[in-house]
Scaffold this motif. Structure first.
Motif, mmCIF file in Angstrom:
data_model
loop_
_atom_site.group_PDB
_atom_site.id
_atom_site.type_symbol
_atom_site.label_atom_id
_atom_site.label_comp_id
_atom_site.label_asym_id
_atom_site.label_seq_id
_atom_site.Cartn_x
_atom_site.Cartn_y
_atom_site.Cartn_z
ATOM 1 N N MET A 18 2.118 -10.654 2.134
ATOM 2 C CA MET A 18 1.834 -9.593 2.743
ATOM 3 C C MET A 18 3.188 -8.796 3.204
ATOM 4 S SD MET A 18 -1.394 -9.527 3.139
ATOM 5 C CE MET A 18 -1.805 -8.434 3.981
ATOM 6 N N SER A 19 4.314 -9.311 2.981
ATOM 7 C CA SER A 19 5.420 -8.460 3.143
ATOM 8 C C SER A 19 5.701 -7.523 2.011
ATOM 9 C CB SER A 19 6.742 -9.557 3.264
ATOM 10 O OG SER A 19 6.950 -10.219 2.050
ATOM 11 N N GLN A 20 4.950 -7.823 1.006
ATOM 12 C CA GLN A 20 5.151 -6.752 -0.129
ATOM 13 C C GLN A 20 4.471 -5.342 -0.085
ATOM 14 O OE1 GLN A 20 6.872 -7.926 -3.112
ATOM 15 N NE2 GLN A 20 7.098 -9.771 -1.684
ATOM 16 N N THR A 21 3.653 -5.429 1.198
ATOM 17 C CA THR A 21 2.793 -4.254 1.431
ATOM 18 C C THR A 21 3.096 -3.744 2.862
ATOM 19 O OG1 THR A 21 1.079 -5.047 0.150
ATOM 20 C CG2 THR A 21 0.411 -3.523 1.867
ATOM 21 N N PRO A 22 3.470 -2.371 2.916
ATOM 22 C CA PRO A 22 3.764 -1.823 4.404
ATOM 23 C C PRO A 22 2.767 -2.121 5.382
ATOM 24 C CG PRO A 22 3.906 -0.248 2.617
ATOM 25 C CD PRO A 22 3.154 -1.644 2.018
ATOM 26 N N ALA A 23 3.320 -2.408 6.583
ATOM 27 C CA ALA A 23 2.528 -2.993 7.841
ATOM 28 C C ALA A 23 1.462 -1.992 8.074
ATOM 29 C CB ALA A 23 3.415 -2.950 9.151
ATOM 30 N N GLN B 188 -4.668 -0.953 7.847
ATOM 31 C CA GLN B 188 -5.843 -0.168 7.196
ATOM 32 C C GLN B 188 -6.855 -1.456 6.662
ATOM 33 O OE1 GLN B 188 -4.035 2.375 4.732
ATOM 34 N NE2 GLN B 188 -3.839 4.063 6.077
ATOM 35 N N VAL B 189 -6.291 -2.157 6.020
ATOM 36 C CA VAL B 189 -7.065 -3.220 5.182
ATOM 37 C C VAL B 189 -7.574 -4.026 6.380
ATOM 38 C CG1 VAL B 189 -7.231 -5.309 4.022
ATOM 39 C CG2 VAL B 189 -5.756 -3.258 3.076
#
Length: 157
Positions: free
Chosen positions: A125-130, A135-136
Protein backbone atom coordinates in the motif's frame (compact mmCIF):
# COMPACT_ATOMS: atom_id res chain seq x y z
CA UNK A 1 -24.91 -10.20 -27.13
CA UNK A 2 -25.06 -8.31 -30.43
CA UNK A 3 -22.29 -6.30 -32.11
CA UNK A 4 -23.58 -2.99 -30.70
CA UNK A 5 -23.41 -4.09 -27.07
CA UNK A 6 -20.30 -3.42 -25.04
CA UNK A 7 -18.54 -6.34 -23.44
CA UNK A 8 -18.81 -6.42 -19.65
CA UNK A 9 -15.04 -6.01 -19.24
CA UNK A 10 -15.24 -2.70 -21.12
CA UNK A 11 -17.51 -1.26 -18.43
CA UNK A 12 -15.62 0.76 -15.74
CA UNK A 13 -17.58 -0.79 -12.85
CA UNK A 14 -16.92 -4.31 -14.08
CA UNK A 15 -13.24 -3.48 -14.60
CA UNK A 16 -13.05 -2.08 -11.07
CA UNK A 17 -14.73 -5.15 -9.60
CA UNK A 18 -12.41 -7.54 -11.43
CA UNK A 19 -9.42 -5.47 -10.26
CA UNK A 20 -10.50 -5.79 -6.62
CA UNK A 21 -11.13 -9.53 -7.00
CA UNK A 22 -7.73 -10.13 -8.62
CA UNK A 23 -5.96 -8.05 -5.97
CA UNK A 24 -7.67 -10.11 -3.25
CA UNK A 25 -6.66 -13.39 -4.90
CA UNK A 26 -3.06 -12.28 -5.37
CA UNK A 27 -2.83 -11.01 -1.78
CA UNK A 28 -4.25 -14.31 -0.53
CA UNK A 29 -1.60 -16.21 -2.50
CA UNK A 30 1.19 -13.92 -1.25
CA UNK A 31 0.01 -14.26 2.37
CA UNK A 32 -0.16 -18.04 2.03
CA UNK A 33 3.49 -18.05 0.99
CA UNK A 34 4.52 -15.49 3.61
CA UNK A 35 3.05 -17.40 6.58
CA UNK A 36 3.93 -20.89 5.36
CA UNK A 37 6.91 -21.08 7.75
CA UNK A 38 4.49 -20.56 10.66
CA UNK A 39 2.64 -23.70 9.52
CA UNK A 40 -0.71 -21.91 9.23
CA UNK A 41 -2.93 -21.10 6.31
CA UNK A 42 -4.84 -17.88 5.72
CA UNK A 43 -8.17 -19.25 7.08
CA UNK A 44 -6.30 -20.10 10.30
CA UNK A 45 -4.84 -16.60 10.37
CA UNK A 46 -8.31 -15.07 10.00
CA UNK A 47 -9.47 -17.06 13.00
CA UNK A 48 -6.41 -16.28 15.11
CA UNK A 49 -6.57 -12.54 14.43
CA UNK A 50 -10.26 -12.42 15.29
CA UNK A 51 -9.64 -14.30 18.53
CA UNK A 52 -6.82 -11.87 19.30
CA UNK A 53 -9.24 -8.97 18.81
CA UNK A 54 -12.36 -10.57 20.32
CA UNK A 55 -11.25 -12.87 23.14
CA UNK A 56 -14.08 -15.10 24.31
CA UNK A 57 -16.12 -14.82 21.12
CA UNK A 58 -18.49 -17.71 20.43
CA UNK A 59 -17.98 -20.08 17.52
CA UNK A 60 -21.19 -18.80 15.94
CA UNK A 61 -20.12 -15.15 16.27
CA UNK A 62 -16.74 -15.98 14.78
CA UNK A 63 -18.31 -17.79 11.82
CA UNK A 64 -20.55 -14.77 11.25
CA UNK A 65 -17.59 -12.33 11.36
CA UNK A 66 -15.61 -14.46 8.90
CA UNK A 67 -18.63 -14.95 6.62
CA UNK A 68 -18.28 -18.73 6.73
CA UNK A 69 -20.57 -21.55 7.70
CA UNK A 70 -20.42 -23.46 10.94
CA UNK A 71 -19.13 -26.48 9.03
CA UNK A 72 -15.97 -24.54 8.09
CA UNK A 73 -15.49 -23.64 11.75
CA UNK A 74 -16.01 -27.28 12.70
CA UNK A 75 -13.12 -28.27 10.44
CA UNK A 76 -10.67 -25.48 11.29
CA UNK A 77 -11.07 -25.05 15.04
CA UNK A 78 -10.05 -28.62 16.01
CA UNK A 79 -6.84 -28.20 13.98
CA UNK A 80 -5.95 -25.06 15.93
CA UNK A 81 -6.97 -26.62 19.22
CA UNK A 82 -4.88 -29.74 18.57
CA UNK A 83 -1.83 -27.52 17.99
CA UNK A 84 -2.44 -25.80 21.31
CA UNK A 85 -3.20 -22.42 19.70
CA UNK A 86 -6.78 -22.00 20.90
CA UNK A 87 -9.03 -23.12 23.72
CA UNK A 88 -12.76 -23.76 23.63
CA UNK A 89 -14.65 -23.35 26.89
CA UNK A 90 -18.33 -23.62 27.70
CA UNK A 91 -20.10 -20.32 28.27
CA UNK A 92 -20.81 -19.70 31.96
CA UNK A 93 -24.48 -18.94 31.29
CA UNK A 94 -25.28 -21.25 28.37
CA UNK A 95 -23.37 -24.54 28.30
CA UNK A 96 -24.36 -25.11 24.66
CA UNK A 97 -22.22 -22.11 23.62
CA UNK A 98 -18.47 -22.52 23.31
CA UNK A 99 -16.24 -19.49 23.89
CA UNK A 100 -12.93 -19.26 22.05
CA UNK A 101 -9.63 -17.86 23.28
CA UNK A 102 -6.02 -17.91 22.21
CA UNK A 103 -3.52 -19.79 24.31
CA UNK A 104 -0.21 -18.12 25.07
CA UNK A 105 1.32 -20.10 22.20
CA UNK A 106 -1.54 -19.00 19.96
CA UNK A 107 -1.08 -15.37 20.97
CA UNK A 108 2.66 -15.53 20.19
CA UNK A 109 2.05 -17.13 16.78
CA UNK A 110 -0.69 -14.61 15.99
CA UNK A 111 1.66 -11.73 16.83
CA UNK A 112 4.28 -13.16 14.44
CA UNK A 113 1.69 -13.62 11.69
CA UNK A 114 0.25 -10.12 12.17
CA UNK A 115 3.76 -8.69 11.93
CA UNK A 116 4.21 -10.48 8.59
CA UNK A 117 0.76 -9.39 7.39
CA UNK A 118 1.09 -5.73 8.35
CA UNK A 119 4.57 -5.59 6.82
CA UNK A 120 3.23 -6.98 3.56
CA UNK A 121 0.28 -4.59 3.52
CA UNK A 122 2.59 -1.65 4.23
CA UNK A 123 4.97 -2.64 1.41
CA UNK A 124 2.12 -2.97 -1.05
CA UNK A 125 0.00 0.00 0.00
CA UNK A 126 2.96 2.39 0.39
CA UNK A 127 3.10 2.44 -3.41
CA UNK A 128 -0.25 4.28 -3.43
CA UNK A 129 -0.92 7.71 -1.90
CA UNK A 130 -2.90 7.61 1.37
CA UNK A 131 -5.85 9.56 -0.08
CA UNK A 132 -6.31 6.98 -2.85
CA UNK A 133 -6.10 4.15 -0.28
CA UNK A 134 -8.87 5.85 1.69
CA UNK A 135 -10.98 6.26 -1.46
CA UNK A 136 -10.71 2.52 -2.13
CA UNK A 137 -11.53 1.75 1.51
CA UNK A 138 -14.60 4.00 1.42
CA UNK A 139 -15.79 2.47 -1.85
CA UNK A 140 -15.38 -1.06 -0.46
CA UNK A 141 -17.21 -0.08 2.75
CA UNK A 142 -20.08 1.26 0.60
CA UNK A 143 -20.19 -2.03 -1.33
CA UNK A 144 -20.15 -4.03 1.91
CA UNK A 145 -23.07 -1.98 3.20
CA UNK A 146 -25.02 -2.49 -0.04
CA UNK A 147 -24.40 -6.25 -0.01
CA UNK A 148 -25.36 -6.56 3.65
CA UNK A 149 -28.53 -4.56 3.01
CA UNK A 150 -29.36 -6.81 0.05
CA UNK A 151 -28.79 -9.90 2.20
CA UNK A 152 -31.05 -8.56 4.95
CA UNK A 153 -33.76 -7.72 2.41
CA UNK A 154 -33.57 -11.21 0.92
CA UNK A 155 -33.75 -12.81 4.38
CA UNK A 156 -36.86 -10.78 5.19
CA UNK A 157 -38.57 -11.67 1.89
Amino acid sequence: MNKNQAFPWDHPRFRSWIGVARACQLMQQAMTRAIADLDIKTPHLDILINLYRFDGISQQELAHKLLVGRSNMSMLLPQLEKRGLIERRPDTKDKRVLRLSLTETGRDLTMQAMHIQTGMIERIMSQTPADRCLQVAEAMEDIIHILQTMETSEDEA
